[in-house]
Design a protein around this motif. Structure first.
Motif, PDB file in Angstrom:
ATOM      1  N   ASN A 242       1.194  -1.167   0.311  1.00 47.70           N
ATOM      2  CA  ASN A 242       0.234   0.319   0.318  1.00 47.70           C
ATOM      3  C   ASN A 242       0.958   1.275   0.502  1.00 47.70           C
ATOM      4  O   ASN A 242       2.238   1.299  -0.079  1.00 47.70           O
ATOM      5  CB  ASN A 242      -0.483   0.479   0.987  1.00 47.70           C
ATOM      6  N   ASP A 243       0.472   2.801  -0.059  1.00 46.73           N
ATOM      7  CA  ASP A 243       0.606   3.613  -0.226  1.00 46.73           C
ATOM      8  C   ASP A 243       0.988   4.523   1.702  1.00 46.73           C
ATOM      9  O   ASP A 243       0.022   3.575   1.716  1.00 46.73           O
ATOM     10  CB  ASP A 243       0.282   4.179  -1.816  1.00 46.73           C
ATOM     11  N   ASP A 244       1.740   5.610   0.854  1.00 46.18           N
ATOM     12  CA  ASP A 244       1.704   6.245   3.046  1.00 46.18           C
ATOM     13  C   ASP A 244      -0.017   6.331   3.321  1.00 46.18           C
ATOM     14  O   ASP A 244       0.549   5.871   4.180  1.00 46.18           O
ATOM     15  CB  ASP A 244       2.731   7.181   2.456  1.00 46.18           C
ATOM     16  N   TYR A 245      -0.612   6.565   2.378  1.00 50.32           N
ATOM     17  CA  TYR A 245      -1.419   7.191   3.145  1.00 50.32           C
ATOM     18  C   TYR A 245      -2.557   5.588   3.691  1.00 50.32           C
ATOM     19  O   TYR A 245      -3.117   5.977   4.832  1.00 50.32           O
ATOM     20  CB  TYR A 245      -2.283   8.012   2.359  1.00 50.32           C
ATOM     21  N   TRP A 246      -2.765   5.138   3.287  1.00 44.57           N
ATOM     22  CA  TRP A 246      -3.429   3.519   3.782  1.00 44.57           C
ATOM     23  C   TRP A 246      -2.027   3.002   4.181  1.00 44.57           C
ATOM     24  O   TRP A 246      -2.378   2.476   5.545  1.00 44.57           O
ATOM     25  CB  TRP A 246      -3.437   2.202   2.478  1.00 44.57           C
ATOM     26  N   ASN A 247      -0.772   3.020   4.572  1.00 49.81           N
ATOM     27  CA  ASN A 247       0.292   2.810   4.743  1.00 49.81           C
ATOM     28  C   ASN A 247      -0.115   3.056   7.129  1.00 49.81           C
ATOM     29  O   ASN A 247      -0.461   2.718   8.051  1.00 49.81           O
ATOM     30  CB  ASN A 247       0.785   2.494   5.394  1.00 49.81           C
ATOM     31  N   PHE A 248      -0.407   4.919   7.144  1.00 54.61           N
ATOM     32  CA  PHE A 248      -0.973   5.246   8.011  1.00 54.61           C
ATOM     33  C   PHE A 248      -2.590   4.881   8.721  1.00 54.61           C
ATOM     34  O   PHE A 248      -2.393   4.928   9.815  1.00 54.61           O
ATOM     35  CB  PHE A 248      -0.425   7.023   8.414  1.00 54.61           C
ATOM     36  N   THR A 249      -3.358   5.068   7.208  1.00 53.13           N
ATOM     37  CA  THR A 249      -4.466   4.598   8.019  1.00 53.13           C
ATOM     38  C   THR A 249      -4.154   3.085   8.517  1.00 53.13           C
ATOM     39  O   THR A 249      -5.513   2.972  10.134  1.00 53.13           O
ATOM     40  CB  THR A 249      -5.429   4.451   6.706  1.00 53.13           C
TER      41      THR A 249
END
Length: 465
Positions: A242-249
């Motif tokens: 996943n990208d950073d957005y989804w990894n943070f989420t």
């Protein structure tokens, strides 16, 4: 092979998720045979490369089709169809970017479906979906309309009012399915191995049980224990996918479970439970819309154009036999070009359950009518339902706890007021909708944000008086 062959229209044919859907339809052609596939979009330029990609795809992988067409003509698109798979975005990514950036000017959440961004997108979507459903019903009165279009909760509230007896309109969301895909392996299972129990509004709900289909055991406590302990990525390795957005989420989900350790929340609740954190996390000059424009939009366009230039898929680096495991039609797991496995899989699984009356379990938005005893009967809840050729049959939930009840009642008031404002052209109710939303609260802030939205949405909004 099944004797009946079906006809499908993908509405929003220019969507970046459409190639995945078309590939999925090829992969399940024996289980779900089709005679016709149509792409429909109001944006001819946007749809054209995806439509041309589809011409190559179906020529090589679905020669059994009687007809494939991509069009901007409503009559051509909607005549004689069994299913409309709907994924429209009123205003496109240009308006999404404004939805997200306007509230951030005032220190308020800027997100596609949550908070003020969800309000602006909701107003546009309600008007677009009502028109679209009337158009589909003009040419195919009995077609199933399976809607992904966001914000799904607001769209569901509007369609409930305008089409109260049309049980063939089903509003769905793939986020809960993505959560199951990511986190079910914590119990040593796949998403397709478990049957969920869930309640809430769209992008605003909680898993209460995840039953192992083979043993009947609830494995949700296993997931919750591991999430409470943290560091789940060490076991799941989702940062590799996943990208950073989804990894943070997904990492933030651990904190939500640690703070509220008795159920598994939808990831979107982070915007309502931690609004200050989320505002500080978002770059007001480069929001998720910009990431999508620079990422998925370019990636899918390049993918389609590369295949168009090659005039082939088989025998190339894009060969579907290389991309997918052919034996896993019950849940394709490999990453697809849109990097969202659940989106295509879930809506096709739903269509198949309806077509063959399978009564499989899905999370859908349905009118409460006693599903949750202590919530408004008119609330469009997202809950587990069995789905067959008579539509959705929801599972009873019972009472929900005071904390969740309070959150849901406030969010439902926001959704109702948003639909009221749209259908009535009421500035007052639009203002009230934003004020009652947990991410705004302050009247003066709400008025500034609303006035900015009115100024940029022009013909997309009704005239609010």
């Amino acid at each position: 092979m099944n004797s009946k062959r079906f006809s499908i229209c993908i509405v929003g044919g220019g969507s970046t998720y459409t190639p995945d859907m078309m590939e999925m339809l090829c992969l399940v052609k024996k289980e779900f045979p089709l005679r016709k596939i149509v792409l429909y979009d109001i944006d001819e330029k946007r749809q054209k490369p995806i439509g041309e990609f589809g011409s190559i795809l179906f020529q090589e992988y679905y020669s059994e089709l009687d007809e494939y067409v991509f069009t901007c003509d409503k009559e051509t698109a909607f005549t004689d169809i069994d299913f409309a798979l709907v994924q429209i975005r009123q205003g496109g990514l240009e308006m999404r970017e404004l939805d997200e950036k306007i509230p951030l000017k005032y220190g308020v959440i800027g997100q596609e479906t949550c908070g003020p961004g969800g309000f602006a997108y909701g107003v546009r979507s309600v008007l677009g979906m009502i028109e679209l459903i009337h158009d589909i019903r003009q040419y195919s009165k009995d077609a199933w309309i399976l809607n992904y279009s966001n914000p799904a909760a607001i769209v569901a509230e509007a369609t409930k009012r305008i089409f109260p007896d049309d049980y063939r309109i089903l509003n769905i969301c793939d986020m809960p399915i993505s959560i199951m895909d990511i986190f079910a392996p914590l119990a040593g299972l796949k998403r397709t191995d478990v049957e969920p129990r869930y309640f809430g509004l769209n992008h605003f709900g909680w898993f209460t049980h995840l039953y192992n289909k083979e043993t009947g055991k609830d494995v949700l406590p296993v997931l919750l224990d591991k999430l409470k302990n943290g560091h789940c990525d060490d076991e799941l390795h989702y940062t590799d996918k996943n990208d950073d957005y989804w990894n943070f989420t997904f990492k933030h989900l651990e904190k939500m479970v640690q703070d509220y350790p008795y159920s598994l929340p939808n990831t979107y609740l982070q915007y309502y439970l931690y609004p200050n954190t989320m505002v500080n996390h978002i770059d007001p000059n480069y929001t998720r819309a910009n990431e999508v424009i620079d990422g998925r939009e370019k990636r899918v366009k390049e993918y389609c154009q590369s295949i168009i230039d090659l005039h082939a898929i088989r025998g190339t680096q894009y060969d579907l036999d290389k991309k997918y495991a052919q034996e896993s039609h019950d849940g394709i797991e490999q990453a697809t070009v849109a990097h969202n496995d659940a989106h295509a899989t879930y809506i096709v699984e739903l269509a198949m359950s309806i077509a063959y009356n399978r009564k499989d379990t899905f999370l859908l938005m349905v009118k409460n009518n006693g599903i949750v005893n202590n919530l408004d009967d008119g609330m469009m809840l997202e809950v587990a339902c069995q789905v067959g050729n008579h539509g959705a049959e929801p599972f009873h939930v019972g009472d929900v706890p005071t904390f969740e009840k309070g959150l849901l009642e406030g969010q439902y008031a926001y959704e109702k007021l948003t639909v009221d404002a749209t259908l009535e052209g009421s500035y007052q109710k639009a203002l009230q909708a934003l004020v009652v939303n947990r991410t705004v609260v302050d009247t003066d802030l709400a008025r500034k944000i609303l006035d900015d939205y009115i100024s940029v949405n022009k013909d997309y909004f009704p005239k609010l008086k």
